[in-house]
Write a protein that holds these residues in place. Structure first.
Motif, PDB file in Angstrom:
ATOM      1  N   VAL A  40      59.512  39.884  52.695  1.00  0.00           N
ATOM      2  CA  VAL A  40      58.491  39.934  51.641  1.00  0.00           C
ATOM      3  C   VAL A  40      58.431  41.386  51.166  1.00  0.00           C
ATOM      4  CG1 VAL A  40      56.029  39.599  51.119  1.00  0.00           C
ATOM      5  CG2 VAL A  40      57.164  38.046  52.726  1.00  0.00           C
ATOM      6  N   GLN A  41      58.260  41.574  49.865  1.00  0.00           N
ATOM      7  CA  GLN A  41      58.174  42.933  49.327  1.00  0.00           C
ATOM      8  C   GLN A  41      56.765  43.502  49.514  1.00  0.00           C
ATOM      9  OE1 GLN A  41      59.896  43.812  45.421  1.00  0.00           O
ATOM     10  NE2 GLN A  41      60.155  41.617  45.157  1.00  0.00           N
ATOM     11  N   PRO A  42      56.655  44.752  49.977  1.00  0.00           N
ATOM     12  CA  PRO A  42      55.321  45.367  50.061  1.00  0.00           C
ATOM     13  C   PRO A  42      54.926  45.983  48.713  1.00  0.00           C
ATOM     14  CG  PRO A  42      56.933  46.830  51.033  1.00  0.00           C
ATOM     15  CD  PRO A  42      57.701  45.625  50.554  1.00  0.00           C
TER      16      PRO A  42
ATOM     17  N   THR B  11      70.692  45.174  40.385  1.00  0.00           N
ATOM     18  CA  THR B  11      71.495  45.053  41.613  1.00  0.00           C
ATOM     19  C   THR B  11      70.641  44.645  42.822  1.00  0.00           C
ATOM     20  OG1 THR B  11      71.251  47.425  41.994  1.00  0.00           O
ATOM     21  CG2 THR B  11      73.233  46.718  40.837  1.00  0.00           C
ATOM     22  N   TYR B  12      69.445  44.184  42.550  1.00  0.00           N
ATOM     23  CA  TYR B  12      68.523  43.692  43.582  1.00  0.00           C
ATOM     24  C   TYR B  12      69.141  42.561  44.419  1.00  0.00           C
ATOM     25  CZ  TYR B  12      63.960  41.434  44.814  1.00  0.00           C
ATOM     26  OH  TYR B  12      62.886  40.857  45.448  1.00  0.00           O
ATOM     27  N   PRO B  13      69.789  41.547  43.805  1.00  0.00           N
ATOM     28  CA  PRO B  13      70.297  40.426  44.627  1.00  0.00           C
ATOM     29  C   PRO B  13      71.389  40.782  45.646  1.00  0.00           C
ATOM     30  CG  PRO B  13      70.158  39.783  42.309  1.00  0.00           C
ATOM     31  CD  PRO B  13      69.943  41.268  42.365  1.00  0.00           C
TER      32      PRO B  13
ATOM     33  N   ALA C  45      72.649  41.301  51.363  1.00  0.00           N
ATOM     34  CA  ALA C  45      72.957  42.144  52.531  1.00  0.00           C
ATOM     35  C   ALA C  45      71.943  41.897  53.644  1.00  0.00           C
ATOM     36  CB  ALA C  45      72.961  43.617  52.125  1.00  0.00           C
ATOM     37  N   ASP C  46      70.651  41.837  53.271  1.00  0.00           N
ATOM     38  CA  ASP C  46      69.594  41.564  54.276  1.00  0.00           C
ATOM     39  C   ASP C  46      69.969  40.338  55.101  1.00  0.00           C
ATOM     40  OD1 ASP C  46      68.107  43.470  52.882  1.00  0.00           O
ATOM     41  OD2 ASP C  46      66.844  41.989  51.848  1.00  0.00           O
ATOM     42  N   ILE C  47      70.339  39.303  54.387  1.00  0.00           N
ATOM     43  CA  ILE C  47      70.555  37.995  55.010  1.00  0.00           C
ATOM     44  C   ILE C  47      71.867  37.971  55.812  1.00  0.00           C
ATOM     45  CG2 ILE C  47      70.992  35.549  54.450  1.00  0.00           C
ATOM     46  CD1 ILE C  47      69.146  36.079  51.920  1.00  0.00           C
TER      47      ILE C  47
ATOM     48  N   ASP D 247      60.231  28.726  45.939  1.00  0.00           N
ATOM     49  CA  ASP D 247      61.120  28.208  44.901  1.00  0.00           C
ATOM     50  C   ASP D 247      61.788  29.315  44.054  1.00  0.00           C
ATOM     51  OD1 ASP D 247      61.861  25.849  43.293  1.00  0.00           O
ATOM     52  OD2 ASP D 247      60.682  26.889  41.756  1.00  0.00           O
ATOM     53  N   ASP D 248      61.059  30.414  43.802  1.00  0.00           N
ATOM     54  CA  ASP D 248      61.583  31.450  42.896  1.00  0.00           C
ATOM     55  C   ASP D 248      62.776  32.214  43.483  1.00  0.00           C
ATOM     56  OD1 ASP D 248      60.067  32.724  44.832  1.00  0.00           O
ATOM     57  OD2 ASP D 248      59.205  34.199  43.462  1.00  0.00           O
ATOM     58  N   GLN D 249      63.069  32.025  44.771  1.00  0.00           N
ATOM     59  CA  GLN D 249      64.188  32.753  45.383  1.00  0.00           C
ATOM     60  C   GLN D 249      65.460  31.914  45.493  1.00  0.00           C
ATOM     61  OE1 GLN D 249      64.048  36.030  45.924  1.00  0.00           O
ATOM     62  NE2 GLN D 249      61.993  35.869  45.046  1.00  0.00           N
TER      63      GLN D 249
END
Ligand code: TYM
Length: 327
Positions: free
Chosen positions: A8-10, A125-127, A132-134, A146-148
């Motif tokens: 989750v983004q802070p 370049t966010y995605p 990478a996180d995943i 749903d939005d992801q």
């Protein structure tokens, strides 16, 4: 053993939408047969400008919320993204195998850049950073709202592309999206998604709102002039959104809710929605308040970063070997 990853983004305080769409599932995914990584993705947050002091406060607060929700730091790894450098390092490699066209097709990029005079290149370049996180953790399942979905599809595409081009290193992750409540709508504009970065605080319930604030916001939620509690997303988006909220907080079915309010107006209905939200969020908020200033939280995040770094560094090394970053 299944690996679960989510973040989750802070970029604000999480909302009731974040809770219903994603956060509520985080504790229940901790089983004897899984290892969960729950990340505070502060590097994603700075793709749009953030106030330094607020980012720091929100980072701590989100970590405290994770624990307050019931995530057990002895079972799961809770950490802050920027404390694990492999995320940014792998993101660069994944950017190099992404095309501008596929990044420009992301609806979140289109929405956030629409009408803006100029946006950061990182918004585009966010995605690959999310991928990478995943992928660093060999993730099997990613619980999100749903939005992801589109970002997850791109993550799978990038993983498959890398595996084919270099070496079979990455696990192809599955997305897990709830059937109910995967898109909670704004309380003021129910045709829009509820968002923690909305400029109007009446549009969302924050996970740290007081009971009085929650009641006030639910009571002033936009509905319609019909006065009948019936589920119809297209024609009655405001009422349907409140019904979904009531449903997820009380576990009643939509038919039960319709029957319970058949001869009542919106007043009684909104009162009950407000009380259900207070009962759901209140205890989490109170536990958060106890934790947020504690040294216990720092210990949890230090240990989390250490554990995450170990796993992530190992995967990054494999990637570097596969692409020729060796001497
Ligand atoms: P973020 O911070 O916008 O939202 C966190 C989670 O909440 C879900 N969500 C919603 N669910 C229902 N109704 C809503 N109105 C609503 N708004 C948000 C989101 O779908 C998400 O699951 N890119 C991600 C963060 C991220 C991430 C990751 C997630 C970065 N790396 C790796 C999973 C795995 C984001 O912006 O979430």
């Amino acid at each position: 053993m299944k690996t679960i990853f989510s973040g989750v983004q802070p970029s604000g305080i999480p909302t009731l939408g974040n809770y219903i769409g994603a956060l509520q599932y985080f504790p229940e995914m901790q089983t004897d047969d899984s290892h969960c990584f729950y990340c505070v993705v502060n590097q994603h947050a700075i793709t749009v400008p953030q106030d330094k002091a607020e980012l720091k406060r929100n980072t701590r607060s989100l970590a405290a919320l994770y624990i307050a929700l019931g995530i057990d730091p002895n079972k799961s790894t809770v950490f802050v993204q920027s404390e694990v450098p492999a995320h940014a390092q792998l993101a660069w490699v994944l950017q190099c195998i992404s095309t501008i066209g596929e990044l420009e097709r992301m609806t979140q990029y289109k929405d956030k850049s629409a009408g803006a005079e100029s946006v950061s290149s990182a918004l585009l370049t966010y995605p690959p950073l999310m991928a990478a996180d995943i992928l660093l953790y060999g993730t099997d399942i990613v619980p999100v709202g749903d939005d992801q979905k589109q970002h997850l599809e791109l993550t799978r595409t990038l993983a498959e592309r890398f595996n084919k081009r270099f070496n079979e290193i990455f696990t192809i992750p599955e997305v897990q999206i709830a059937k109910e409540g995967a898109r909670i709508m704004s309380l003021q504009h129910p045709e829009k998604k509820m968002s923690k970065s909305d400029v109007n605080p009446k549009a969302y319930v924050s996970m740290l709102d007081t009971d009085a604030q929650i009641r006030k916001k639910i009571k002033s939620a936009v509905t319609d002039s019909e006065g009948v509690v019936v589920f119809n997303k297209e024609e009655k988006p405001g009422v349907s959104n409140l019904m979904t909220i009531l449903r997820t907080c009380t576990k009643q079915s939509i038919a039960e809710i319709e029957a319970a309010y058949a001869n009542k107006g919106y007043g009684d209905f909104k009162n009950d929605v407000a009380e259900a939200v207070v009962a759901t969020i209140g205890p989490i908020r109170d536990r958060h308040d106890e934790l947020v200033a504690s040294t216990e939280l720092d210990r949890i995040l230090d240990e989390g970063a250490e554990r995450a770094n170990k796993v992530a560094r190992k995967m990054l090394r494999k990637v570097e070997k596969a692409i020729g970053f060796t001497r």
